[in-house]
Design a protein around this motif. Structure first.
Motif, PDB file in Angstrom:
ATOM      1  N   UNK A 160      32.836  47.769  35.844  1.00  0.00           N
ATOM      2  CA  UNK A 160      33.459  46.479  35.543  1.00  0.00           C
ATOM      3  C   UNK A 160      34.676  46.227  36.415  1.00  0.00           C
ATOM      4  N   UNK A 161      35.458  47.269  36.665  1.00  0.00           N
ATOM      5  CA  UNK A 161      36.640  47.124  37.517  1.00  0.00           C
ATOM      6  C   UNK A 161      36.230  46.829  38.956  1.00  0.00           C
ATOM      7  N   UNK A 162      35.143  47.465  39.422  1.00  0.00           N
ATOM      8  CA  UNK A 162      34.639  47.203  40.770  1.00  0.00           C
ATOM      9  C   UNK A 162      34.265  45.733  40.921  1.00  0.00           C
ATOM     10  N   UNK A 163      33.542  45.204  39.913  1.00  0.00           N
ATOM     11  CA  UNK A 163      33.145  43.784  39.942  1.00  0.00           C
ATOM     12  C   UNK A 163      34.373  42.879  39.968  1.00  0.00           C
ATOM     13  N   UNK A 164      35.355  43.196  39.123  1.00  0.00           N
ATOM     14  CA  UNK A 164      36.574  42.384  39.058  1.00  0.00           C
ATOM     15  C   UNK A 164      37.324  42.399  40.386  1.00  0.00           C
ATOM     16  N   UNK A 165      37.405  43.561  41.024  1.00  0.00           N
ATOM     17  CA  UNK A 165      38.079  43.668  42.317  1.00  0.00           C
ATOM     18  C   UNK A 165      37.344  42.856  43.379  1.00  0.00           C
ATOM     19  N   UNK A 166      36.002  42.922  43.369  1.00  0.00           N
ATOM     20  CA  UNK A 166      35.210  42.178  44.347  1.00  0.00           C
ATOM     21  C   UNK A 166      35.403  40.677  44.160  1.00  0.00           C
ATOM     22  N   UNK A 167      35.424  40.214  42.900  1.00  0.00           N
ATOM     23  CA  UNK A 167      35.667  38.788  42.624  1.00  0.00           C
ATOM     24  C   UNK A 167      37.007  38.367  43.206  1.00  0.00           C
ATOM     25  N   UNK A 168      38.019  39.191  43.006  1.00  0.00           N
ATOM     26  CA  UNK A 168      39.336  38.882  43.548  1.00  0.00           C
ATOM     27  C   UNK A 168      39.344  38.819  45.059  1.00  0.00           C
ATOM     28  N   UNK A 169      38.637  39.759  45.702  1.00  0.00           N
ATOM     29  CA  UNK A 169      38.595  39.778  47.170  1.00  0.00           C
ATOM     30  C   UNK A 169      37.818  38.580  47.709  1.00  0.00           C
ATOM     31  N   UNK A 170      36.747  38.163  46.994  1.00  0.00           N
ATOM     32  CA  UNK A 170      36.026  36.949  47.393  1.00  0.00           C
ATOM     33  C   UNK A 170      36.978  35.754  47.359  1.00  0.00           C
ATOM     34  N   UNK A 171      37.830  35.716  46.336  1.00  0.00           N
ATOM     35  CA  UNK A 171      38.835  34.654  46.268  1.00  0.00           C
ATOM     36  C   UNK A 171      39.771  34.688  47.461  1.00  0.00           C
ATOM     37  N   UNK A 172      40.163  35.891  47.857  1.00  0.00           N
ATOM     38  CA  UNK A 172      41.027  36.053  49.029  1.00  0.00           C
ATOM     39  C   UNK A 172      40.333  35.510  50.281  1.00  0.00           C
ATOM     40  N   UNK A 173      39.070  35.871  50.463  1.00  0.00           N
ATOM     41  CA  UNK A 173      38.347  35.433  51.650  1.00  0.00           C
ATOM     42  C   UNK A 173      38.111  33.923  51.632  1.00  0.00           C
ATOM     43  N   UNK A 174      37.915  33.371  50.429  1.00  0.00           N
ATOM     44  CA  UNK A 174      37.746  31.921  50.319  1.00  0.00           C
ATOM     45  C   UNK A 174      39.011  31.205  50.783  1.00  0.00           C
ATOM     46  N   UNK A 175      40.155  31.753  50.438  1.00  0.00           N
ATOM     47  CA  UNK A 175      41.423  31.176  50.882  1.00  0.00           C
ATOM     48  C   UNK A 175      41.528  31.216  52.405  1.00  0.00           C
ATOM     49  N   UNK A 176      41.084  32.322  52.989  1.00  0.00           N
ATOM     50  CA  UNK A 176      41.190  32.465  54.445  1.00  0.00           C
ATOM     51  C   UNK A 176      40.279  31.501  55.198  1.00  0.00           C
ATOM     52  N   UNK A 177      39.227  30.985  54.495  1.00  0.00           N
ATOM     53  CA  UNK A 177      38.277  30.065  55.128  1.00  0.00           C
ATOM     54  C   UNK A 177      38.527  28.618  54.732  1.00  0.00           C
ATOM     55  N   UNK A 178      39.604  28.378  54.007  1.00  0.00           N
ATOM     56  CA  UNK A 178      39.800  27.065  53.397  1.00  0.00           C
ATOM     57  C   UNK A 178      39.981  25.937  54.398  1.00  0.00           C
ATOM     58  N   UNK A 179      40.400  26.238  55.617  1.00  0.00           N
ATOM     59  CA  UNK A 179      40.683  25.184  56.594  1.00  0.00           C
ATOM     60  C   UNK A 179      39.506  24.897  57.527  1.00  0.00           C
ATOM     61  N   UNK A 180      38.349  25.498  57.235  1.00  0.00           N
ATOM     62  CA  UNK A 180      37.174  25.281  58.092  1.00  0.00           C
ATOM     63  C   UNK A 180      35.946  25.060  57.204  1.00  0.00           C
ATOM     64  N   UNK A 181      34.921  24.346  57.697  1.00  0.00           N
ATOM     65  CA  UNK A 181      33.685  24.172  56.931  1.00  0.00           C
ATOM     66  C   UNK A 181      33.061  25.528  56.585  1.00  0.00           C
ATOM     67  N   UNK A 182      32.536  25.642  55.370  1.00  0.00           N
ATOM     68  CA  UNK A 182      31.986  26.912  54.915  1.00  0.00           C
ATOM     69  C   UNK A 182      30.602  27.131  55.521  1.00  0.00           C
ATOM     70  N   UNK A 183      30.495  28.090  56.441  1.00  0.00           N
ATOM     71  CA  UNK A 183      29.223  28.443  57.060  1.00  0.00           C
ATOM     72  C   UNK A 183      29.290  29.903  57.480  1.00  0.00           C
ATOM     73  N   UNK A 184      28.111  30.510  57.722  1.00  0.00           N
ATOM     74  CA  UNK A 184      28.091  31.925  58.115  1.00  0.00           C
ATOM     75  C   UNK A 184      28.823  32.132  59.437  1.00  0.00           C
ATOM     76  N   UNK A 185      28.690  31.161  60.330  1.00  0.00           N
ATOM     77  CA  UNK A 185      29.365  31.276  61.621  1.00  0.00           C
ATOM     78  C   UNK A 185      30.880  31.274  61.436  1.00  0.00           C
ATOM     79  N   UNK A 186      31.362  30.372  60.594  1.00  0.00           N
ATOM     80  CA  UNK A 186      32.803  30.306  60.358  1.00  0.00           C
ATOM     81  C   UNK A 186      33.311  31.525  59.595  1.00  0.00           C
ATOM     82  N   UNK A 187      32.459  32.046  58.685  1.00  0.00           N
ATOM     83  CA  UNK A 187      32.838  33.258  57.955  1.00  0.00           C
ATOM     84  C   UNK A 187      33.021  34.419  58.930  1.00  0.00           C
TER      85      UNK A 187
END
Length: 300
Positions: free
Chosen positions: A124-151
């Motif tokens: 459960x802690x692993x899942x929670x940490x991954x959710x948080x890190x996904x949030x971090x990465x979403x923030x880092x991509x916030x200024x560009x269109x969401x695509x695999x290339x931009x990721x």
């Protein structure tokens, strides 16, 4: 509520305050000078904290040992270079995004904790940490269109690599500090953490003074001239470190650092109200995911 939880939240708030103050100083002092003030103006308070615990509270000093010295030096050096990477990162992106990149630390801290200390965390802690890190990465991509290339571009950009490196070195530092504190086996986690903090910040101050004296003595003069604002960084830094060290003496590094992602909530507030930097919906969604990860960590 377990004691490490409010202590960690306080640490995250103080760390955010220190980072905001360092962002202001980075322009006038440079990366090395703005990084030094965290330790140079903080170590006297760390020593005073130990003396208060000894003389006023009556806690005995723990016996120092070579294992403690080894981990304290490793943690101290790692924190210096991680701080410099983070301060430099502020000049490349805005305050919120710069901090977000470094918040991949919980996953890296969990890996280092498992490899170096044999610490295990629940599914459960692993899942929670991954959710948080996904949030971090979403923030880092916030200024560009969401695509695999931009990721891919975002994750391999210079800014991202510096931020991820900062998170990795902070993770090494956190595990080293926990190892140092636990090696003391003193009267309790509060005194053990306080002694670790005092020894580490004193070492960091001496190391950086020698470094700045070798590279550019004018940096030392600039730091002394800015003592009013620099001392605020030192106070916020040492209080935050005292909370981090105590929390990591009470709980595994991965859990403490994952909960510490709440700093990004404080970061967005500082980014909007202090630096007048705009926050878009994607960044807000990333922040929400981080909060969800934190809640999952606390209740799973």
């Amino acid at each position: 509520m377990e004691l490490w939880i409010p202590i960690t939240i306080a640490a995250a708030f103080l760390q955010n305050l220190r980072s905001a103050l360092q962002k202001h100083l980075q322009g006038s002092l440079g990366t090395r000078g703005a990084s030094f003030v965290r330790f140079g103006y903080g170590f006297p308070l760390a020593i005073l904290y130990v003396l208060v615990l000894r003389l006023a509270v009556g806690l005995p000093f723990p016996a120092l040992n070579w294992t403690f010295a080894f981990w304290a030096v490793i943690g101290g050096l790692a924190q210096i270079f991680a701080t410099m990477l983070l301060v430099y990162l502020f000049s490349l992106r805005n305050f919120a995004v710069g901090t977000a990149y470094s918040k991949t630390e919980p996953v890296q801290a969990a890996i280092f904790g498992f490899v170096l200390l044999g610490e295990r965390i629940t599914f459960g802690a692993v899942v929670a940490i991954i959710v948080g890190v996904v949030g971090v990465m979403l923030i880092s991509l916030a200024r560009a269109p969401l695509s695999w290339r931009n990721i891919l571009a975002a994750l391999t950009s210079r800014t991202a690599l510096i931020g991820i490196a900062s998170g990795a070195v902070f993770g090494i530092s956190a595990v080293a500090y926990r190892s140092a504190s636990l090696s003391l086996q003193g009267p309790g986690p509060i005194m053990d953490a306080a002694v670790t903090l005092a020894c580490v910040t004193t070492f960091q101050t001496a190391f950086m003074l020698v470094w700045m004296g070798w590279k550019d003595k004018r940096e030392i003069v600039d730091v002394l001239r800015s003592w009013r604002s620099s001392s605020l960084v030192g106070i916020a830094g040492v209080l935050g470190s005292a909370c981090w060290f105590t929390a990591m003496s009470l709980q595994q590094v991965a859990y403490v650092r994952a909960l510490g992602q709440i700093e990004l909530v404080f970061t967005f507030m500082a980014s909007y109200f202090l630096f007048h930097e705009r926050v878009n919906r994607t960044e807000a969604a990333g922040c929400l995911l981080i909060v969800c990860g934190i809640l999952g960590l606390l209740f799973l």
